[in-house]
Design a protein around this motif. Structure first.
Motif, PDB file in Angstrom:
ATOM      1  N   LEU A  81      38.803  42.165  32.380  1.00  0.00           N
ATOM      2  CA  LEU A  81      37.865  41.536  33.302  1.00  0.00           C
ATOM      3  C   LEU A  81      36.487  42.114  33.006  1.00  0.00           C
ATOM      4  O   LEU A  81      36.229  43.288  33.283  1.00  0.00           O
ATOM      5  CB  LEU A  81      38.245  41.788  34.767  1.00  0.00           C
ATOM      6  N   GLN A  82      35.638  41.293  32.393  1.00  0.00           N
ATOM      7  CA  GLN A  82      34.251  41.681  32.139  1.00  0.00           C
ATOM      8  C   GLN A  82      33.436  41.345  33.376  1.00  0.00           C
ATOM      9  O   GLN A  82      33.410  40.188  33.799  1.00  0.00           O
ATOM     10  CB  GLN A  82      33.704  40.942  30.920  1.00  0.00           C
ATOM     11  N   MET A  83      32.788  42.347  33.932  1.00  0.00           N
ATOM     12  CA  MET A  83      32.028  42.170  35.162  1.00  0.00           C
ATOM     13  C   MET A  83      30.558  42.474  34.892  1.00  0.00           C
ATOM     14  O   MET A  83      30.221  43.612  34.534  1.00  0.00           O
ATOM     15  CB  MET A  83      32.571  43.088  36.255  1.00  0.00           C
ATOM     16  N   ASN A  84      29.729  41.477  35.026  1.00  0.00           N
ATOM     17  CA  ASN A  84      28.291  41.620  34.808  1.00  0.00           C
ATOM     18  C   ASN A  84      27.540  41.372  36.109  1.00  0.00           C
ATOM     19  O   ASN A  84      28.085  40.826  37.069  1.00  0.00           O
ATOM     20  CB  ASN A  84      27.818  40.626  33.751  1.00  0.00           C
ATOM     21  N   SER A  85      26.283  41.775  36.123  1.00  0.00           N
ATOM     22  CA  SER A  85      25.423  41.571  37.296  1.00  0.00           C
ATOM     23  C   SER A  85      26.112  42.034  38.571  1.00  0.00           C
ATOM     24  O   SER A  85      26.144  41.319  39.586  1.00  0.00           O
ATOM     25  CB  SER A  85      25.030  40.087  37.408  1.00  0.00           C
ATOM     26  N   LEU A  86      26.657  43.217  38.516  1.00  0.00           N
ATOM     27  CA  LEU A  86      27.430  43.719  39.654  1.00  0.00           C
ATOM     28  C   LEU A  86      26.568  43.937  40.881  1.00  0.00           C
ATOM     29  O   LEU A  86      25.391  44.318  40.783  1.00  0.00           O
ATOM     30  CB  LEU A  86      28.146  45.012  39.257  1.00  0.00           C
ATOM     31  N   ARG A  87      27.180  43.691  42.033  1.00  0.00           N
ATOM     32  CA  ARG A  87      26.512  43.805  43.328  1.00  0.00           C
ATOM     33  C   ARG A  87      27.264  44.812  44.188  1.00  0.00           C
ATOM     34  O   ARG A  87      28.463  45.028  43.995  1.00  0.00           O
ATOM     35  CB  ARG A  87      26.528  42.448  44.028  1.00  0.00           C
ATOM     36  N   PRO A  88      26.610  45.384  45.173  1.00  0.00           N
ATOM     37  CA  PRO A  88      27.309  46.319  46.066  1.00  0.00           C
ATOM     38  C   PRO A  88      28.555  45.700  46.701  1.00  0.00           C
ATOM     39  O   PRO A  88      29.551  46.411  46.917  1.00  0.00           O
ATOM     40  CB  PRO A  88      26.240  46.651  47.107  1.00  0.00           C
ATOM     41  N   GLU A  89      28.528  44.421  46.970  1.00  0.00           N
ATOM     42  CA  GLU A  89      29.687  43.773  47.587  1.00  0.00           C
ATOM     43  C   GLU A  89      30.863  43.607  46.625  1.00  0.00           C
ATOM     44  O   GLU A  89      31.944  43.164  47.043  1.00  0.00           O
ATOM     45  CB  GLU A  89      29.299  42.403  48.180  1.00  0.00           C
ATOM     46  N   ASP A  90      30.674  43.947  45.348  1.00  0.00           N
ATOM     47  CA  ASP A  90      31.792  43.954  44.409  1.00  0.00           C
ATOM     48  C   ASP A  90      32.584  45.260  44.474  1.00  0.00           C
ATOM     49  O   ASP A  90      33.613  45.394  43.813  1.00  0.00           O
ATOM     50  CB  ASP A  90      31.290  43.750  42.970  1.00  0.00           C
ATOM     51  N   THR A  91      32.095  46.214  45.234  1.00  0.00           N
ATOM     52  CA  THR A  91      32.809  47.481  45.398  1.00  0.00           C
ATOM     53  C   THR A  91      34.189  47.235  45.983  1.00  0.00           C
ATOM     54  O   THR A  91      34.325  46.622  47.050  1.00  0.00           O
ATOM     55  CB  THR A  91      32.016  48.424  46.319  1.00  0.00           C
ATOM     56  N   ALA A  92      35.203  47.691  45.260  1.00  0.00           N
ATOM     57  CA  ALA A  92      36.583  47.430  45.664  1.00  0.00           C
ATOM     58  C   ALA A  92      37.532  48.132  44.697  1.00  0.00           C
ATOM     59  O   ALA A  92      37.120  48.598  43.635  1.00  0.00           O
ATOM     60  CB  ALA A  92      36.877  45.923  45.651  1.00  0.00           C
ATOM     61  N   VAL A  93      38.787  48.163  45.081  1.00  0.00           N
ATOM     62  CA  VAL A  93      39.850  48.514  44.144  1.00  0.00           C
ATOM     63  C   VAL A  93      40.322  47.215  43.507  1.00  0.00           C
ATOM     64  O   VAL A  93      40.630  46.250  44.227  1.00  0.00           O
ATOM     65  CB  VAL A  93      41.007  49.237  44.839  1.00  0.00           C
ATOM     66  N   TYR A  94      40.363  47.200  42.191  1.00  0.00           N
ATOM     67  CA  TYR A  94      40.742  45.995  41.448  1.00  0.00           C
ATOM     68  C   TYR A  94      42.162  46.161  40.904  1.00  0.00           C
ATOM     69  O   TYR A  94      42.476  47.183  40.294  1.00  0.00           O
ATOM     70  CB  TYR A  94      39.760  45.746  40.309  1.00  0.00           C
ATOM     71  N   TYR A  95      42.967  45.139  41.121  1.00  0.00           N
ATOM     72  CA  TYR A  95      44.360  45.147  40.702  1.00  0.00           C
ATOM     73  C   TYR A  95      44.625  43.978  39.749  1.00  0.00           C
ATOM     74  O   TYR A  95      44.171  42.857  39.998  1.00  0.00           O
ATOM     75  CB  TYR A  95      45.290  44.982  41.897  1.00  0.00           C
ATOM     76  N   CYS A  96      45.409  44.261  38.714  1.00  0.00           N
ATOM     77  CA  CYS A  96      45.868  43.173  37.847  1.00  0.00           C
ATOM     78  C   CYS A  96      47.341  42.924  38.119  1.00  0.00           C
ATOM     79  O   CYS A  96      48.071  43.829  38.542  1.00  0.00           O
ATOM     80  CB  CYS A  96      45.656  43.515  36.381  1.00  0.00           C
ATOM     81  N   GLY A  97      47.769  41.698  37.855  1.00  0.00           N
ATOM     82  CA  GLY A  97      49.169  41.398  38.108  1.00  0.00           C
ATOM     83  C   GLY A  97      49.662  40.166  37.390  1.00  0.00           C
ATOM     84  O   GLY A  97      48.884  39.246  37.091  1.00  0.00           O
ATOM     85  N   SER A  98      50.942  40.171  37.121  1.00  0.00           N
ATOM     86  CA  SER A  98      51.617  38.987  36.610  1.00  0.00           C
ATOM     87  C   SER A  98      52.325  38.256  37.747  1.00  0.00           C
ATOM     88  O   SER A  98      52.884  37.178  37.563  1.00  0.00           O
ATOM     89  CB  SER A  98      52.644  39.371  35.540  1.00  0.00           C
ATOM     90  N   GLY A  99      52.285  38.861  38.922  1.00  0.00           N
ATOM     91  CA  GLY A  99      52.920  38.244  40.072  1.00  0.00           C
ATOM     92  C   GLY A  99      52.025  37.210  40.716  1.00  0.00           C
ATOM     93  O   GLY A  99      50.991  36.834  40.193  1.00  0.00           O
ATOM     94  N   THR A 100      52.435  36.779  41.879  1.00  0.00           N
ATOM     95  CA  THR A 100      51.683  35.759  42.598  1.00  0.00           C
ATOM     96  C   THR A 100      50.879  36.378  43.739  1.00  0.00           C
ATOM     97  O   THR A 100      51.100  37.518  44.133  1.00  0.00           O
ATOM     98  CB  THR A 100      52.630  34.691  43.163  1.00  0.00           C
ATOM     99  N   PHE A 101      49.947  35.583  44.220  1.00  0.00           N
ATOM    100  CA  PHE A 101      49.077  36.018  45.310  1.00  0.00           C
ATOM    101  C   PHE A 101      48.991  34.856  46.278  1.00  0.00           C
ATOM    102  O   PHE A 101      48.381  33.832  45.981  1.00  0.00           O
ATOM    103  CB  PHE A 101      47.703  36.391  44.763  1.00  0.00           C
ATOM    104  N   ILE A 102      49.646  35.011  47.417  1.00  0.00           N
ATOM    105  CA  ILE A 102      49.754  33.911  48.366  1.00  0.00           C
ATOM    106  C   ILE A 102      49.349  34.390  49.754  1.00  0.00           C
ATOM    107  O   ILE A 102      49.875  35.395  50.248  1.00  0.00           O
ATOM    108  CB  ILE A 102      51.203  33.376  48.420  1.00  0.00           C
ATOM    109  N   ARG A 103      48.403  33.690  50.341  1.00  0.00           N
ATOM    110  CA  ARG A 103      47.945  33.997  51.713  1.00  0.00           C
ATOM    111  C   ARG A 103      47.622  35.471  51.859  1.00  0.00           C
ATOM    112  O   ARG A 103      48.011  36.113  52.844  1.00  0.00           O
ATOM    113  CB  ARG A 103      48.981  33.562  52.735  1.00  0.00           C
TER     114      ARG A 103
END
Length: 120
Positions: A81-103
């Protein structure tokens, strides 16, 4: 055993860039769509981006569209994940997954996350 290990997070100033990596082991990355989600302090999980198995299709949350780029190298079994022009609101823990993301919930295989902090 499937393992997904994120790396590349850190502290960056607003406007800066970071490249996250997600190294997979125990399964063939090319067999699955892959996703990034994130969790900001005090907030729920938020979907960030998805890429299909052969990289022919990508999708992004409106909040990151035009600034983030998802990619994969199936030969290296690695997601990026290439992240450019980062903003303070992008502050977070980032997770990658092969699973699903529902609700707002993750199912299946996900990594432990990497912290991204955008601050001056």
């Amino acid at each position: 055993e499937v393992q997904l290990v994120e790396s590349g997070g850190g502290l960056v100033q607003p406007g800066g860039s970071l490249r996250l990596s997600c190294a997979a082991s125990g399964f063939n990355l090319s067999t699955s769509p892959m996703r990034w989600v994130r969790q900001a302090p005090g907030k729920g999980l938020e979907w960030v981006s998805t890429i299909n198995r052969d990289s022919s299709s990508t999708s992004y949350a409106d909040s990151v569209k035009g600034r983030f780029t998802i990619s994969r190298d199936n030969a290296k079994n690695t997601l990026y994940l290439q992240m450019n022009s980062l903003r303070p609101e992008d502050t977070a823990v980032y997770y990658c997954g092969s699973g699903t993301f529902i609700r707002g919930r993750r199912y299946g295989d996900w990594g432990q996350g990497t912290q991204v902090t955008v601050s001056s």
